[in-house]
Design a protein around this motif. Sequence first.
Motif, PDB file in Angstrom:
ATOM      1  N   VAL A 130      54.572 -35.022   7.077  1.00  0.00           N
ATOM      2  CA  VAL A 130      55.859 -34.951   7.754  1.00  0.00           C
ATOM      3  C   VAL A 130      56.443 -33.560   7.570  1.00  0.00           C
ATOM      4  O   VAL A 130      56.055 -32.814   6.667  1.00  0.00           O
ATOM      5  N   GLU A 131      57.404 -33.235   8.438  1.00  0.00           N
ATOM      6  CA  GLU A 131      58.124 -31.971   8.348  1.00  0.00           C
ATOM      7  C   GLU A 131      59.610 -32.301   8.202  1.00  0.00           C
ATOM      8  O   GLU A 131      60.295 -32.575   9.187  1.00  0.00           O
ATOM      9  N   PRO A 132      60.138 -32.290   6.980  1.00  0.00           N
ATOM     10  CA  PRO A 132      61.546 -32.617   6.774  1.00  0.00           C
ATOM     11  C   PRO A 132      62.480 -31.536   7.302  1.00  0.00           C
ATOM     12  O   PRO A 132      62.092 -30.383   7.509  1.00  0.00           O
ATOM     13  N   TYR A 133      63.727 -31.937   7.503  1.00  0.00           N
ATOM     14  CA  TYR A 133      64.821 -31.019   7.808  1.00  0.00           C
ATOM     15  C   TYR A 133      65.956 -31.392   6.847  1.00  0.00           C
ATOM     16  O   TYR A 133      65.963 -32.502   6.291  1.00  0.00           O
ATOM     17  N   SER A 134      66.889 -30.506   6.623  1.00  0.00           N
ATOM     18  CA  SER A 134      68.010 -30.780   5.707  1.00  0.00           C
ATOM     19  C   SER A 134      67.520 -31.419   4.406  1.00  0.00           C
ATOM     20  O   SER A 134      68.149 -32.343   3.884  1.00  0.00           O
ATOM     21  N   PHE A 135      66.428 -30.908   3.887  1.00  0.00           N
ATOM     22  CA  PHE A 135      65.808 -31.552   2.730  1.00  0.00           C
ATOM     23  C   PHE A 135      66.469 -31.165   1.405  1.00  0.00           C
ATOM     24  O   PHE A 135      66.349 -31.901   0.422  1.00  0.00           O
ATOM     25  N   VAL A 143      66.960 -33.902  -1.647  1.00  0.00           N
ATOM     26  CA  VAL A 143      65.682 -33.645  -2.304  1.00  0.00           C
ATOM     27  C   VAL A 143      65.287 -34.764  -3.256  1.00  0.00           C
ATOM     28  O   VAL A 143      64.100 -35.100  -3.373  1.00  0.00           O
ATOM     29  N   ASP A 144      66.245 -35.371  -3.950  1.00  0.00           N
ATOM     30  CA  ASP A 144      65.907 -36.440  -4.890  1.00  0.00           C
ATOM     31  C   ASP A 144      65.254 -37.614  -4.169  1.00  0.00           C
ATOM     32  O   ASP A 144      64.251 -38.175  -4.636  1.00  0.00           O
ATOM     33  N   ARG A 182      59.642 -28.515  -5.269  1.00  0.00           N
ATOM     34  CA  ARG A 182      59.662 -29.877  -5.815  1.00  0.00           C
ATOM     35  C   ARG A 182      58.981 -30.864  -4.876  1.00  0.00           C
ATOM     36  O   ARG A 182      58.328 -31.811  -5.319  1.00  0.00           O
ATOM     37  N   LEU A 183      59.110 -30.632  -3.571  1.00  0.00           N
ATOM     38  CA  LEU A 183      58.538 -31.555  -2.590  1.00  0.00           C
ATOM     39  C   LEU A 183      57.100 -31.199  -2.204  1.00  0.00           C
ATOM     40  O   LEU A 183      56.489 -31.906  -1.408  1.00  0.00           O
ATOM     41  N   GLY A 184      56.588 -30.103  -2.740  1.00  0.00           N
ATOM     42  CA  GLY A 184      55.233 -29.701  -2.382  1.00  0.00           C
ATOM     43  C   GLY A 184      55.145 -28.995  -1.049  1.00  0.00           C
ATOM     44  O   GLY A 184      54.051 -28.809  -0.508  1.00  0.00           O
ATOM     45  N   VAL A 185      56.289 -28.587  -0.497  1.00  0.00           N
ATOM     46  CA  VAL A 185      56.310 -27.821   0.744  1.00  0.00           C
ATOM     47  C   VAL A 185      55.730 -26.437   0.464  1.00  0.00           C
ATOM     48  O   VAL A 185      56.049 -25.820  -0.550  1.00  0.00           O
ATOM     49  N   THR A 186      54.886 -25.950   1.371  1.00  0.00           N
ATOM     50  CA  THR A 186      54.317 -24.617   1.176  1.00  0.00           C
ATOM     51  C   THR A 186      54.814 -23.607   2.206  1.00  0.00           C
ATOM     52  O   THR A 186      54.679 -22.398   1.985  1.00  0.00           O
TER      53      THR A 186
END
Length: 246
Positions: free
Chosen positions: A36-41, A45-46, A80-84
Amino acid sequence: MTNAPLSVQLYTVRSAIADDLPGTLARVAEIGYTQVEPYSFVERVDEYAEHLPANGLTAPSAHVKLIGSDLEPIFAAAKRLGVTTIIDPHIDETRWITREDVEGIAKELGEIADRAAAHDLRVGYHNHAFELENKIDGVPALEVFAAALPANVVLEVDTYWVEVGGVDAAELLARLGDKVQFLHIKDGPKNFDDKKQVAVGRGEMPVRDILRAARQALPVVELDDHEGDIFTALADSLDYLEGVRA
């Protein structure tokens, strides 16, 4: 064509996320998406940190306003979310008129990318239609921008808005080459009426040509809006894309 997992921009299901983030992520996973591609993460984040892995989902990319923002909280949340790859989804249209301004945007994002690299993060930019409609010496502003980008900034090309902006998406992707690392794949009548967008494969977009033109890029399904059930549209999009990419 690549058989890498498909992603989905969570803005597509923003209304459902507003009501029930955990349940929405579970439904996306049940449909068959694994990325997935989050927005306003940053603000949530929690919740994302708990419910992405709980549903077998990863987030290789995410949308967040970069220019003019406090960057350290963004970097921390992404890690924290593993987004690169963190992608700026919109820079005001007034900055895409002159070569000086466009090259200035590229420089600013490059400076942000230098800071992001210290956190093992990459920076990208996502277009709308105006970056294609606006021409600089006869060249779409997005291409002027791409030519000015430092090597540490990538592009997420929204192929629908490219076509709405009057440019052939597959031909643009061929010109931009490996600078493009993500694709927004959406479908519809190629106009500005978001509600007329439909499941991928059911509109007028040359989806097969687009995928062939950017085999290196991760396809991210998105609908800005839709008149029917959004989860059905996501399921139909996944079925179609898995078929054409087989």
